[in-house]
Write a protein that holds these residues in place. Structure first.
Motif, PDB file in Angstrom:
ATOM      1  N   ARG A 103       1.005  -1.277   0.051  1.00  0.00           N
ATOM      2  CA  ARG A 103      -0.112   0.007  -0.039  1.00  0.00           C
ATOM      3  C   ARG A 103       0.840   1.273   0.053  1.00  0.00           C
ATOM      4  N   GLY A 104       2.104   1.017   0.141  1.00  0.00           N
ATOM      5  CA  GLY A 104       3.012   2.397   0.218  1.00  0.00           C
ATOM      6  C   GLY A 104       2.938   3.544  -0.897  1.00  0.00           C
ATOM      7  N   LEU A 105       3.213   2.640  -1.989  1.00  0.00           N
ATOM      8  CA  LEU A 105       3.041   3.672  -3.232  1.00  0.00           C
ATOM      9  C   LEU A 105       1.501   4.246  -3.447  1.00  0.00           C
ATOM     10  N   ARG A 106       0.496   3.529  -3.200  1.00  0.00           N
ATOM     11  CA  ARG A 106      -0.991   3.996  -3.341  1.00  0.00           C
ATOM     12  C   ARG A 106      -1.140   5.089  -2.348  1.00  0.00           C
ATOM     13  N   VAL A 107      -0.424   5.262  -1.207  1.00  0.00           N
ATOM     14  CA  VAL A 107      -0.384   6.427  -0.477  1.00  0.00           C
ATOM     15  C   VAL A 107       0.172   7.579  -0.996  1.00  0.00           C
ATOM     16  N   VAL A 108       1.348   7.059  -1.392  1.00  0.00           N
ATOM     17  CA  VAL A 108       2.179   8.258  -2.062  1.00  0.00           C
ATOM     18  C   VAL A 108       1.167   8.674  -3.487  1.00  0.00           C
ATOM     19  N   ALA A 109       0.751   8.140  -4.338  1.00  0.00           N
ATOM     20  CA  ALA A 109       0.002   8.370  -5.183  1.00  0.00           C
ATOM     21  C   ALA A 109      -1.264   9.105  -5.182  1.00  0.00           C
ATOM     22  N   HIS A 110      -1.651   9.045  -3.913  1.00  0.00           N
ATOM     23  CA  HIS A 110      -2.926   9.565  -3.486  1.00  0.00           C
ATOM     24  C   HIS A 110      -2.552  11.014  -2.746  1.00  0.00           C
ATOM     25  N   LEU A 111      -1.437  11.289  -2.145  1.00  0.00           N
ATOM     26  CA  LEU A 111      -1.152  12.536  -1.459  1.00  0.00           C
ATOM     27  C   LEU A 111      -0.204  13.386  -2.369  1.00  0.00           C
ATOM     28  N   ALA A 112       0.358  13.053  -3.131  1.00  0.00           N
ATOM     29  CA  ALA A 112       1.414  13.782  -3.913  1.00  0.00           C
ATOM     30  C   ALA A 112       0.843  14.404  -5.314  1.00  0.00           C
ATOM     31  N   ARG A 113       1.171  15.594  -5.414  1.00  0.00           N
ATOM     32  CA  ARG A 113       0.729  16.493  -6.700  1.00  0.00           C
ATOM     33  C   ARG A 113       1.379  15.709  -7.900  1.00  0.00           C
ATOM     34  N   GLU A 114       2.381  15.145  -7.775  1.00  0.00           N
ATOM     35  CA  GLU A 114       3.013  14.234  -8.819  1.00  0.00           C
ATOM     36  C   GLU A 114       4.177  13.168  -8.158  1.00  0.00           C
ATOM     37  N   TRP A 115       4.204  12.389  -8.850  1.00  0.00           N
ATOM     38  CA  TRP A 115       5.246  11.275  -8.186  1.00  0.00           C
ATOM     39  C   TRP A 115       5.863  10.449  -9.459  1.00  0.00           C
ATOM     40  N   GLY A 116       6.936   9.714  -9.162  1.00  0.00           N
ATOM     41  CA  GLY A 116       7.579   9.056 -10.351  1.00  0.00           C
ATOM     42  C   GLY A 116       8.703   8.455  -9.977  1.00  0.00           C
ATOM     43  N   THR A 117       9.379   7.604 -10.844  1.00  0.00           N
ATOM     44  CA  THR A 117      10.493   6.770 -10.432  1.00  0.00           C
ATOM     45  C   THR A 117      11.244   6.904 -11.751  1.00  0.00           C
ATOM     46  N   SER A 118      12.725   6.865 -11.508  1.00  0.00           N
ATOM     47  CA  SER A 118      13.701   6.909 -12.463  1.00  0.00           C
ATOM     48  C   SER A 118      14.907   5.944 -12.217  1.00  0.00           C
ATOM     49  N   ARG A 119      15.881   5.393 -13.303  1.00  0.00           N
ATOM     50  CA  ARG A 119      16.910   4.865 -12.980  1.00  0.00           C
ATOM     51  C   ARG A 119      18.122   5.908 -12.737  1.00  0.00           C
ATOM     52  N   THR A 120      19.096   5.540 -12.058  1.00  0.00           N
ATOM     53  CA  THR A 120      20.219   6.527 -12.152  1.00  0.00           C
ATOM     54  C   THR A 120      21.326   5.467 -12.418  1.00  0.00           C
ATOM     55  N   ALA A 121      22.506   6.184 -12.685  1.00  0.00           N
ATOM     56  CA  ALA A 121      23.795   5.332 -12.940  1.00  0.00           C
ATOM     57  C   ALA A 121      24.034   4.222 -11.689  1.00  0.00           C
ATOM     58  N   THR A 122      23.543   4.547 -10.456  1.00  0.00           N
ATOM     59  CA  THR A 122      24.008   3.734  -9.436  1.00  0.00           C
ATOM     60  C   THR A 122      22.947   3.082  -8.692  1.00  0.00           C
ATOM     61  N   GLY A 123      21.689   3.325  -9.205  1.00  0.00           N
ATOM     62  CA  GLY A 123      20.451   2.593  -9.009  1.00  0.00           C
ATOM     63  C   GLY A 123      19.195   3.234  -9.311  1.00  0.00           C
ATOM     64  N   LYS A 124      18.368   3.627  -8.392  1.00  0.00           N
ATOM     65  CA  LYS A 124      17.126   4.470  -8.584  1.00  0.00           C
ATOM     66  C   LYS A 124      16.682   5.379  -7.812  1.00  0.00           C
ATOM     67  N   THR A 125      15.909   6.362  -8.372  1.00  0.00           N
ATOM     68  CA  THR A 125      15.144   7.510  -7.470  1.00  0.00           C
ATOM     69  C   THR A 125      13.609   7.389  -7.608  1.00  0.00           C
ATOM     70  N   VAL A 126      13.235   7.493  -6.409  1.00  0.00           N
ATOM     71  CA  VAL A 126      11.774   7.550  -6.520  1.00  0.00           C
ATOM     72  C   VAL A 126      11.203   9.070  -5.649  1.00  0.00           C
ATOM     73  N   TRP A 127      10.558   9.910  -6.195  1.00  0.00           N
ATOM     74  CA  TRP A 127      10.354  10.895  -6.070  1.00  0.00           C
ATOM     75  C   TRP A 127       8.959  11.501  -6.117  1.00  0.00           C
ATOM     76  N   PHE A 128       8.536  12.340  -5.358  1.00  0.00           N
ATOM     77  CA  PHE A 128       7.178  13.226  -5.217  1.00  0.00           C
ATOM     78  C   PHE A 128       7.250  14.606  -5.047  1.00  0.00           C
ATOM     79  N   GLU A 129       6.149  15.156  -5.363  1.00  0.00           N
ATOM     80  CA  GLU A 129       5.978  16.841  -5.466  1.00  0.00           C
ATOM     81  C   GLU A 129       4.896  17.121  -4.509  1.00  0.00           C
ATOM     82  N   LEU A 130       4.906  18.184  -3.769  1.00  0.00           N
ATOM     83  CA  LEU A 130       3.700  18.541  -2.932  1.00  0.00           C
ATOM     84  C   LEU A 130       3.692  20.100  -3.257  1.00  0.00           C
TER      85      LEU A 130
END
Length: 799
Positions: free
Chosen positions: A765-792
């Motif tokens: 349920r974690g990402l579902r909470v983020v999707a509900h509360l955030a203005r925007e959110w997303g994920t992307s790969r980086t050279a060393t792993g990944k980044t999960v972000w959100f905006e308010l």
């Protein structure tokens, strides 16, 4: 005089000219064109003195022609409005061809008084067709009551006047009769009233036949034909003249209604073409789908079909029709009406006279309003507007009681008029539909970029090419990247039309996808090049890709055959073209791409555009690039004003035909005080610590309103990173820039995804909470792993 002591009557081919208050020609008849030369479209609007240069009205320069008045009467005085009396004279028209081409002109001029723009009515005739040997012919005036059948003569006068309402025509006829009927004086004996003749082609032949019959009768021998037989000829000539007049009317209307492919303008042209010359009232109705540029079901319309009133022209007093039948209204037409009969059969419906009873029966079919006062005691003709056997609409034509009723010949004329108008309307409809499709396609291809992005402001402009190439391959875009960075791209697919637009759409989608993977600029262009080659060998495009890092104050750029961007420095206002490795266009293949990194300061501006803005046929592109640099450096109150300055400086040069894409970025940067970053160990105990760090920082920034939502989402993201990520660290970062950006970075390359969780499931349920509360959110790969972000949004929390 003839044997009865009455003056003979004759028919004279007349040229009719009307002059307005400014001394310019407002009406120029076909006879005027034949007598004086210029066509109607060349004469209307010109000063009358230029076209009727009598008695020195124009200086007699070499190569010019002039009219010389043989009677001493000056027509120019009438043209100038300096007299309120009628004037007449005989003049000699000399052309540049030589003396042998001189034309004797007889003319009558009537000053007009009234509310209309007409101020002078000029009648003119060719004297060579009227004078016999040894005769002297001169124009003059006489009261029409001096002649027999005066009322019949008066009724013929409106026939020579220009198309106007019954009221205007009656006013001018009354003034002409009051000032004196135009007459011709032959040898000081006979005074013949002038009646207009439309120049029946067989007139000369009939005249010769009559003369031969008269000579035969004088000699006492049978002639080739008896004079009584000419009565049939007269009747035939009248019918011939009527038919020819209608053909001339249709030809004139056809020339007027085909001047534009704009549907609204075409509708107005069709309505105005028939009022008042053919009818006194013209109401035009089209299917609602035609007006909206949509398709409609096959088959004839029915009682549920909605018809949109698109135009209404009339000669009645202003406002009489507006309340009862306003333009812009949509309505169905009842079954038991002539209008329904016309639109279902596709044939004209003629009602010669609408009586009180018939008007009441028609009006009874309409529930909303009483139309009896508008149609009763009038003649009505309903004609369908159809093309390719499809009824697009219809016209309701009404005549006043003072005019002749519509007859079968009018029905044929109206049907032909409607057929021509229907085809023009259908062409305009199809053009409007195709233009709408093109604009919709183009709008769907171009993004709607937010004016404020992290650390920068953005303004864009798109200008379509020519009307024949409104859809092109130019595009711009922006993509949010991890770390508060933003990618900007401007591209240009070679060519125009739907193929280029389709290619542009594919490339733009590919850029969005690869940019979201946070690929370096060089690698992204390489991926675009591979895609273009897979799509086909004929696809070529140029592309400029830039990534702005507002925290580091850096700009990373790569170019694929595109024109270089312009950088405007805030420190001194200096602008320059960035010296980038050009690279080959996308689709060439086998050519390496290179990137460039430059430092930028807050306030610096980046200008990216396509070559349609700077390229002009026959001019070196360096001139356009220099103008781009100069206009980009011009001070402006806002980003939009800066874009408008560039467009004004460049887009109007040399008749631009290519489409234009322009993107301007003002890089304001992000201060170090607006960025907070922490390194966390991948342990469950770090989750409450992360919440505390976030609350403390938001309290320092004065953003407690969003603190609770931020804590909840940070807790979910850090928990996921601790539970699922590998590596020995988890990075948490907050960035304040218009919105609040939160990023959680770990060493796991697999991207998380939303999952469905049951009522008894402990996880998911974690990402579902983020999707509900955030203005925007997303994920992307980086050279060393990944980044999960959100905006308010910092103004309020979405709890």
């Amino acid at each position: 005089m003839d044997e009865t002591g009455q003056a003979p009557q004759g028919r004279v081919p007349l040229a009719v000219v009307v002059v307005d208050q400014a001394g310019s020609v407002s009406h120029w008849s076909t006879g005027a064109r034949r007598l004086f030369g210029p066509a109607r479209e060349d004469a209307v609007g010109r000063p009358a003195a230029d076209l009727l240069p009598v008695s020195g009205a124009l200086p007699q320069d070499e190569g010019a022609y002039g009219l010389y008045d043989g009677t001493g009467q000056d027509l120019v005085e009438s043209l100038g409005g300096r007299t309120c009396y009628p004037s007449a004279g005989r003049a000699r028209l000399d052309t540049s061809a030589g003396p042998r081409d001189r034309i004797d002109v007889l003319w009558w001029a009537y000053p007009l008084v009234g509310p209309g723009p007409e101020r002078l009515l000029v009648l003119a005739a060719d004297a060579r067709q009227l004078s016999g040997e040894g005769e002297r012919t001169a124009p003059g005036f006489a009261l029409y009551t001096d002649f027999p059948a005066a009322d019949e003569l008066a009724r013929e006068l409106p026939g020579i006047l220009p198309s106007m309402s019954v009221r205007e025509s009656a006013r001018i006829v009354a003034q002409v009769l009051e000032l004196g009927y135009p007459v011709l004086e032959f040898s000081h004996h006979d005074r013949v009233p002038v009646t207009a003749d439309w120049g029946v082609a067989r007139r000369a032949e009939r005249k010769a036949r009559r003369a031969e019959a008269a000579r035969a009768a004088a000699a006492g021998v049978p002639g080739p034909r008896a004079p009584l037989d000419d009565l049939a000829d007269d009747r035939d000539d009248l019918e011939y003249a009527a038919v020819r007049e209608r053909l001339e009317f249709l030809n004139e209307v056809s020339g007027r209604i085909g001047s534009s492919l704009d549907l609204s303008r075409t509708i107005v042209e069709v309505s105005r073409a028939v009022v008042p010359r053919f009818t006194d009232v013209a109401g035009t109705y089209l299917r609602e789908q035609v007006v909206a540029g949509e398709g409609f079901p096959d088959g004839p319309p029915d009682a549920t079909t909605m018809w949109h009133r698109v135009a209404l022209e009339h000669t009645d007093e202003p406002g009489r029709w507006d309340d009862v039948v306003p333009v812009g209204e949509s309505m169905p037409f009842p079954v038991h009406t002539p209008f329904f009969q016309c639109m279902t059969t596709g044939e004209p419906v003629l009602v010669p006279y609408i009586s009180e009873e018939m008007g009441g029966a028609i009006a009874a079919q309409f529930e909303k309003r009483d139309i009896r006062p508008l149609i009763t005691h009038r003649s009505m003709l309903v004609v369908p507007l159809k093309a390719r056997n499809v009824v697009l609409g219809f016209m309701i034509l009404l005549r006043h009681q003072e005019r002749p009723v519509f007859n079968d010949m009018d029905r044929v004329t109206g049907a032909e008029l409607a057929a021509r108008a229907g085809l023009v309307l259908d062409n305009a409809r199809m053009y409007t539909y195709q233009e709408s499709v093109a604009e919709t396609l183009q709008d769907s291809m171009l993004p709607h970029i937010e004016p404020h992005l992290p650390g920068c402001d953005v303004a864009t402009r798109y200008l379509p090419g020519t009307l024949l190439g409104r859809v092109g391959g130019d595009w711009f875009d922006s993509v949010k990247l991890p770390g508060a960075r933003t990618a900007f791209v401007v591209g240009d697919v070679m060519g125009h039309g739907l193929n280029s637009a389709a290619m542009m759409g594919q490339l733009r989608t590919a850029v969005q996808t690869m940019a979201a993977l946070d690929l370096p600029p060089v690698q992204l262009l390489r991926g675009l090049d591979d895609l273009a080659q897979r799509l086909g060998e004929h696809y070529l495009a140029t592309c400029l890709y830039a990534v702005y890092d507002p925290i580091a104050g850096e700009l990373h750029l790569a170019n694929a055959g595109h024109i270089p961007p312009v950088i405007v420095r805030a420190a001194d206002g200096r602008s320059e073209l960035l010296d980038l490795p050009t690279g080959a266009p996308i689709g060439v293949g086998g050519v390496p791409f290179e990137s460039l990194t430059i430092r930028v300061e807050p306030g610096d501006r980046l200008v990216m555009c396509t070559d349609g803005l700077v390229e002009v046929r026959g001019e070196d592109i360096g001139v356009g690039l220099a103008t781009l640099c100069e206009s980009a450096a011009h001070p402006a109150a806002s980003m939009d004003d800066a874009c408008d300055t560039i467009i004004r400086s460049l887009a109007g040069r040399g008749g631009r035909k290519d489409d234009v894409a322009l993107l301007m970025v003002r890089m304001s940067g992000i201060e170090s005080g607006d960025v907070a970053q922490w390194e966390l160990t991948p342990e469950p105990s770090q989750v409450p610590h992360a919440r505390a760090l976030v609350r403390q920082q938001l309290e320092q920034w004065g953003l407690l309103a969003v603190a609770y939502a931020a804590e909840v989402m940070v807790s979910e993201l850090v928990t996921n990173a601790v539970r699922h990520a590998g590596g020995d660290r988890v990075r948490l970062r907050l960035v304040r820039s218009g919105t609040l950006l939160c990023e959680v970075e770990d060493a796991e390359h697999a991207l998380p995804a939303l999952r469905g969780a049951g009522a008894d499931d402990e996880f998911g349920r974690g990402l579902r909470v983020v999707a509900h509360l955030a203005r925007e959110w997303g994920t992307s790969r980086t050279a060393t792993g990944k980044t999960v972000w959100f905006e308010l949004t910092t103004g309020r929390a979405r709890i």
